[in-house]
Design an enzyme around this catalytic site. Structure first.
Site, mmCIF file in Angstrom:
data_model
loop_
_atom_site.group_PDB
_atom_site.id
_atom_site.type_symbol
_atom_site.label_atom_id
_atom_site.label_comp_id
_atom_site.label_asym_id
_atom_site.label_seq_id
_atom_site.Cartn_x
_atom_site.Cartn_y
_atom_site.Cartn_z
ATOM 1 N N ALA A 611 0.845 -1.192 0.000
ATOM 2 C CA ALA A 611 0.000 0.000 0.000
ATOM 3 C C ALA A 611 0.882 1.243 0.000
ATOM 4 O O ALA A 611 1.843 1.343 0.768
ATOM 5 C CB ALA A 611 -0.914 -0.006 1.216
ATOM 6 N N HIS A 612 0.565 2.209 -0.874
ATOM 7 C CA HIS A 612 1.378 3.428 -0.974
ATOM 8 C C HIS A 612 0.607 4.482 -1.756
ATOM 9 O O HIS A 612 -0.353 4.180 -2.456
ATOM 10 C CB HIS A 612 2.699 3.142 -1.690
ATOM 11 C CG HIS A 612 2.493 2.669 -3.106
ATOM 12 N ND1 HIS A 612 2.218 1.345 -3.412
ATOM 13 C CD2 HIS A 612 2.490 3.341 -4.292
ATOM 14 C CE1 HIS A 612 2.067 1.227 -4.726
ATOM 15 N NE2 HIS A 612 2.217 2.409 -5.283
ATOM 16 N N ALA A 613 1.053 5.705 -1.636
ATOM 17 C CA ALA A 613 0.557 6.817 -2.448
ATOM 18 C C ALA A 613 1.752 7.722 -2.721
ATOM 19 O O ALA A 613 2.898 7.334 -2.478
ATOM 20 C CB ALA A 613 -0.566 7.559 -1.726
#
Length: 691
Positions: A611-613
């Site tokens: 999960a990342h942005a």
């Protein structure tokens, strides 16, 4: 003389071997009888020039046997004869652009007259062109008085025109008015894209885009913009249904688009503004903050570097930070381009392929991995751009490294004599590194050693690696033999560091502290940094990257947590980072929104999600957390679901987390270890396995 007759003469001149009538008939899609009739016309013309005629060799075909002077005479006569006659490729290029941009209707019978070709040749040209356009999803149809028009998506038509221009103009800089006489392809291009207007477009680019990249990229941006301008002028527009509105921040590209619209007096709807803005952005190398695909790009980049190093034996890891950053930015832009069916033409492709063949071959072998991730094939031109990054770093590495041959000495005169030969070899040839000295009874060990060359004092029955038989005492004649042997096997050379720099020394001190039972925490790390700085030892802090164990503390590990949906699973994984103010709440929402909009791209391995942005979405400092799921979660990736372990990454720049990314790649490739981690019931056991 007809165009096909001229082309046949050119084919005969170019071929030193006979050409069969059936081969020519297939090429021109006519009968063998027609080809024989054309050959009679060729011979009639050759007789008038007082030149040898085409002969027919039984069971072999037609042959035109001319001297060099006679060939030159034929070429000169054909140049005078041809005038504006075009070959098939040039005629096709003219057709593509005239159908796209001609102000009056285009009809095939008029093209026959202007090309000076027969109806059958025109039909064959169109058959081939229609076949070429099928891969773009485009047809050519005739609408009465409207003439020939393209039928297909407007985006596909523009991409097709872009490809045809690049294929026909190659490395020519079509935005400069050189002194040389333009060739037929240039003349065709300049008919629809006048030089003066092209230069005006280039001036706008130079004024608005301050940080200009490689000229190759610049020319591609200008070409795509020109194609866009001319299609807008013909009122051929992108469908608003097929293109979403995107909000762009003000920058050089936005200024460029607005000034182009004003300078060329274009009436542009919002969807077309977005289209051209997005298209030219795909030619821009992307940093971590402006690409949704940054994790995907970095994972592929790290894997590519590891693969090319393994294939070429060039130690790219010695300059991995610089290579990774430059290559990653290119990879991010490449992914965006390919997903939008745009690939850049590289005019230096063949030179790159020839001069950096081992690297080119290695990068090519890795392409199926990239194609699998992005769902499209990478063309040779784009491969050549990737090779440029590797070859540049390879040149830097060679300046800092010594070329060596790892070798073994096998002697049947005793170990003392073998050791003497080894020392003599190292003294006279510093590039030889003797790994081991073996007796005649230990020959079976050779295959177990990591060596490139073998020096033996007797005729050793061995063929797996290059071998040289020399006297146990190195004489002048032996030295000449060794020199010639090394030169013949330069491909076996390896690159090794000449000396240890401050950064390497820093890393070794840290390792030594840990090996002696000490613990390197942030305080010790900072003290060592200060010590080096006080002694004027400059270290590259980008190379000293934290490992996963340095930032994944007990508080950041959640075991067998519960979540009902993938959205909730992301929220659970991010909680430890929010609690310690490593990320803001908005970062969690950004991760969820990205998956909702672009699909489960964060599922990067079997049962594993990252999960990342983007950093600007709410990252305060570098951090990682991880959660194993009590019940597997489906993200919508049929190949990798269900997800059983989720890492949450908060990155602040392009490089400080690269070591962590490498460890995640290793984890993806180690299914047994991954399954053990998923099954863990305690944090201590999880850490023991992971680290």
């Amino acid at each position: 003389m007809k165009t096909r007759t001229v082309e046949l003469i050119q084919r005969f001149i170019a071929s030193p071997y006979p050409i069969k009538a059936e081969q020519l008939a297939a090429e021109y899609n006519v009968s063998q009888r027609t080809i024989r009739q054309e050959v009679l016309e060729v011979n009639t013309w050759l007789r008038k020039q007082q030149l040898p005629e085409v002969t027919t060799i039984r069971n072999q075909g037609f042959l035109l046997d001319l001297t060099v002077n006679e060939q030159q005479k034929v070429r000169t006569q054909l140049d005078n004869l041809q005038g504006d006659l075009l070959n098939r490729q040039e005629r096709t290029f003219d057709l593509v652009l005239s159908i796209a941009y001609e102000k009056t209707a285009v009809f095939l019978n008029r093209k026959e007259v202007s090309f000076q070709i027969s109806k059958s040749t025109m039909d064959e040209d169109m058959r081939r062109l229609r076949a070429d356009l099928l891969k773009y999803g485009i047809e050519i149809v005739s609408y009465g008085k409207q003439g020939l028009v393209y039928k297909g998506p407007e985006r596909a038509i523009r991409t097709m025109i872009y490809d045809f221009v690049n294929q026909n103009l190659g490395r020519i800089n079509f935005f400069e008015n050189g002194e040389e006489k333009p060739n037929p392809a240039q003349k065709i291009f300049q008919k629809y894209f006048p030089i003066t207007e092209s230069q005006r477009l280039e001036n706008i680019y130079s004024r608005t885009i301050v940080k200009q990249g490689d000229d190759i990229y610049k020319n591609q941006i200008l070409l795509f913009t020109w194609i866009w301008i001319q299609r807008i002028k013909k009122h051929e527009l992108i469908s608003a249904l097929n293109w979403k509105t995107i909000e762009y921040q003000e920058d050089g590209f936005s200024d460029f688009v607005e000034q182009v619209i004003e300078a060329f007096q274009l009436a542009v709807v919002p969807v077309e503004r977005n289209y051209i803005r997005f298209t030219i952005e795909t030619f821009n190398t992307r940093d971590i903050s402006n690409s949704l695909e940054w994790v995907q790009a970095q994972l592929l980049t790290i894997q590519l570097i590891q693969f090319v190093e393994q294939e070429t034996h060039i130690p790219f890891h010695l300059k991995e930070e610089t290579l990774c950053e430059n290559l990653y930015k290119h990879m991010a832009a490449l992914i965006v381009r390919i997903k939008n069916k745009i690939q850049v033409t590289n005019p230096l492709k063949e030179n790159i392929r020839l001069n950096y063949e081992p690297i080119y071959r290695a990068v090519t072998h890795f392409m199926p991995t990239i194609a699998e991730v992005i769902g499209a094939t990478v063309i040779d031109d784009e491969i050549a751009f990737l090779v440029i990054h590797f070859s540049t770093i390879a040149s830097v590495i060679k300046r800092d490294l010594a070329s060596i041959y790892k070798s073994v000495v096998v002697c049947n005169h005793g170990m003392a004599t073998g050791n003497l030969l080894a020392e003599n070899l190292k003294e006279k040839f510093p590039q030889i590194e003797v790994v081991a000295v073996l007796s005649s009874k230990e020959v079976s060990l050779v295959d177990k050693l990591d060596v490139d060359l073998i020096f033996s004092t007797f005729n050793l029955p061995y063929s797996n690696k290059p071998l040289l038989v020399i006297d146990p005492i190195l004489t002048d004649s032996n030295r000449a033999m060794v020199s010639e042997f090394l030169e013949r096997h330069q491909i076996c050379q390896r690159l090794e560091p000449r000396g240890n720099g401050p950064t390497d020394l820093f890393s070794k001190v840290l390792t030594l502290v840990e090996e002696s039972g000490g613990r390197v925490n942030r305080r010790i790390y900072s003290k060592l940094e200060t010590l080096f700085e006080n002694n004027h030892l400059e270290i590259n802090k980008r190379e000293i990257q934290p490992m996963l164990k340095d930032i994944l503390t007990d508080n950041h590990i959640l075991i067998q947590a519960h979540a009902s949906t993938w959205q909730e699973a992301i929220e659970v994984a991010a909680k430890p980072l929010i609690k310690e103010d490593i990320i803001e709440e908005q970062y969690v929402q950004a991760m969820i929104q990205a998956v909702e909009e672009y699909g489960p791209y964060i599922v990067i391995g079997k049962h594993l999600a990252l999960a990342h942005a983007r950093p600007e979405d709410g990252v305060n400092s570098l951090g990682v957390s991880v959660v194993t799921m009590e019940q597997p979660i489906h993200f919508g990736n049929p190949d990798m679901d269900p997800v059983k372990i989720i890492f949450c990454l908060a990155a602040v720049d392009s490089y400080s987390h690269l070591a962590i990314m490498k460890e995640l790649i290793e984890l993806i490739n180690d299914e047994a270890k991954l399954n053990q981690l998923i099954a863990c019931t305690t944090i201590d056991r999880f850490k023991q396995l992971l680290f």
